[in-house]
Design a protein around this motif. Structure first.
Motif, short mmCIF file in Angstrom:
data_model
loop_
_atom_site.label_atom_id
_atom_site.label_comp_id
_atom_site.label_asym_id
_atom_site.label_seq_id
_atom_site.Cartn_x
_atom_site.Cartn_y
_atom_site.Cartn_z
N THR A 128 0.81 -1.21 0.00
CA THR A 128 0.00 0.00 0.00
C THR A 128 0.85 1.27 0.00
O THR A 128 0.31 2.38 0.00
CB THR A 128 -0.90 0.05 1.25
OG1 THR A 128 -0.06 0.00 2.42
CG2 THR A 128 -1.87 -1.13 1.27
N ARG A 129 2.17 1.11 0.00
CA ARG A 129 3.05 2.26 0.18
C ARG A 129 3.77 2.65 -1.12
O ARG A 129 3.92 1.82 -2.03
CB ARG A 129 4.10 1.96 1.26
CG ARG A 129 3.53 1.62 2.62
CD ARG A 129 4.64 1.57 3.64
NE ARG A 129 5.26 2.88 3.79
CZ ARG A 129 4.90 3.81 4.67
NH1 ARG A 129 3.91 3.56 5.53
NH2 ARG A 129 5.51 4.97 4.73
N THR A 162 -1.97 11.30 2.20
CA THR A 162 -1.78 9.96 2.72
C THR A 162 -0.46 9.84 3.46
O THR A 162 0.54 10.47 3.10
CB THR A 162 -1.82 8.92 1.59
OG1 THR A 162 -1.52 7.63 2.14
CG2 THR A 162 -0.79 9.22 0.50
N LYS A 164 1.03 7.07 3.53
CA LYS A 164 1.59 5.86 2.94
C LYS A 164 2.75 6.13 1.98
O LYS A 164 3.22 5.22 1.31
CB LYS A 164 0.48 5.11 2.18
CG LYS A 164 -0.63 4.58 3.07
CD LYS A 164 -0.16 3.41 3.91
CE LYS A 164 -1.32 2.76 4.65
NZ LYS A 164 -0.87 1.57 5.41
#
Length: 451
Positions: A128-129, A162, A164
């Motif tokens: 997700t990063r 975000t 992330k």
């Protein structure tokens, strides 16, 4: 123009002059000023203004069909552009997704890289990063702003971004390379930094690393040292992450080859292009996708879970294809290389010795000038002086009539001033002389005024 303009301009405190025409490298203003577009806007107008071939292609497409929704129909214009772009990579990239702006292209690239890991035979939903670089700039939408490492542009919106995405150092030899350090050692140090970032956030959580082959607005035309991108891609491959190259500003011929990665001995998994794609004749950008990613999507759902109203817009596609065919048919990349070498030589000859010019860097027709308070220490000017903006504003005045694209944040993302030169690919030697000589006048006059 009324002082009560209905349009929200870039500043509510000033209304810009109105442009009423353009031809070649020049824009004509309402008050009669003839303006040499020495930055092609924001490194956009690669063919200059008023190109008849592009205009006719757009008119022909409008007369045939202006728009249809891609959920229902395709168009020959979008298919033809995609085929041209795929072929331009030698088949190394095999699919094209067409949208309207560079920021949109980055958003699509980020989502596609995430979906890639969900579509694998053994899905990896923990990825997700993203890892970006600082300073860098990838666009103004929230996903693109998060991926970028431009502190000043991010600051007001940081609570919305975000968490992330993390960042490593950009490859910026002028400020990042240590005294006595070889290119190879510098690359090894940056590769180790990226490797350490993968380890820090979890190697199996990263979707992709994203970088600009030549950093545009954030650093002022900074190319990487030899071997850098090969080393970065190797780190990505070690951990199974994708490798995204953002060529929205540096691509489509701006640096002397159609794709900037052709000079770097790497092929990206995903590539974004924009400004030089349509040359400003219509809003258009695109994502080029490597067969590695296409195969996974095709074997999975076969559906990219991302769509926009104006994706594959036929008029924009017709314009972009006409721009690209003109670049090819008129051998303009050769002019980019030849005039780029001349521009570099003239800038170095006439500005390198200036006490406040710290660095001159770039490729092709994409050159940056960084200004410093102290040349020996590379100390930047106080940000409150607004040196870059002052130089840009001065250049716009009738007695100079050129564009110098200002940027800040070259030092720690906050301080530091630079300007960019990015003239159209059709620029002549005589026009380069005007650009350089006028730039020298602007720089000289600005610094004389503040001392």
């Amino acid at each position: 123009m009324s002082q009560q303009a209905a349009l929200l301009h870039r500043s509510t405190h000033a209304i810009p002059k109105t442009a009423v025409g353009g031809q070649g490298c020049y824009i004509f203003l309402e008050d009669g000023q003839k303006f040499l577009d020495s930055t092609g806007g924001a490194a956009v107008c690669c063919l200059g203004h008023g190109n008849k071939n592009v205009q006719q292609a757009m008119i022909a497409q409008i007369n045939q069909l202006s728009y249809c929704h891609t959920a229902f129909f395709g168009t020959q214009a979008s298919e033809d552009l995609a085929r041209f772009l795929v072929d331009s990579t030698g088949g190394k990239m095999t699919k094209v997704f067409v949208i309207s702006s560079g920021s949109e292209a980055i958003e699509a690239a980020l989502k596609l890289s995430r979906q890639y890991f969900l579509e694998l035979p053994t899905p990896q939903p923990q990825r997700t990063r993203f890892i970006g670089r600082t300073p860098s700039f990838h666009g103004v939408t929230l996903g693109a702003l998060a991926a970028g490492g431009h502190i000043l542009r991010r600051e007001a919106f940081r609570p919305l971004l975000t968490k992330k995405t993390s960042h490593v150092s950009a490859c910026f030899a002028y400020r990042g390379k240590k005294d006595g350090e070889s290119d190879a050692d510098y690359v090894a140090r940056l590769a180790a930094e990226l490797d350490a970032e993968f380890q820090l956030v979890g190697p199996d959580t990263v979707c992709a690393f994203i970088a600009e082959p030549v950093v545009g607005a954030a650093l002022g035309c900074v190319p990487a040292v030899p071997g850098y991108f090969r080393a970065m891609k190797a780190v990505c491959e070690r951990y199974g992450a994708l490798f995204i190259l953002d060529e929205v500003m540096s691509g489509m011929g701006r640096c002397g080859t159609l794709h900037a990665w052709e000079q770097e001995d790497v092929v990206p998994d995903i590539q974004t292009i924009g400004k030089g794609l349509g040359g400003g004749y219509a809003p258009i950008a695109a994502v080029l996708i490597n067969e590695r990613v296409v195969k996974v999507l095709d074997a999975g759902t076969g559906v990219f879970r991302h769509g926009q109203t104006y994706q594959g817009h036929p008029v924009s596609c017709a314009a972009a294809l006409a721009v690209q065919k003109t670049i090819r048919d008129e051998n303009l990349l050769e002019n980019v290389r030849r005039m780029g070498e001349y521009l570099e030589a003239q800038l170095r000859a006439k500005l390198a010795s200036h006490p406040h010019v710290g660095d001159i860097r770039g490729k092709g027709l994409f050159w940056g000038i960084e200004f410093v308070k102290d040349k020996s220490t590379k100390e930047p000017f106080d940000a409150k002086l607004g040196i870059a903006s002052l130089i840009q504003d001065t250049a716009l005045k009738p007695e100079y009539s050129i564009s110098l694209y200002a940027g800040t944040g070259t030092v720690e993302g906050v301080r530091g001033d630079h300007v960019i030169l990015a003239p159209p690919y059709i620029v002549t030697q005589e026009e380069i002389d005007i650009i350089v000589n006028t730039t020298v006048r602007v720089v000289t006059d600005v610094f004389n005024s503040i001392h």
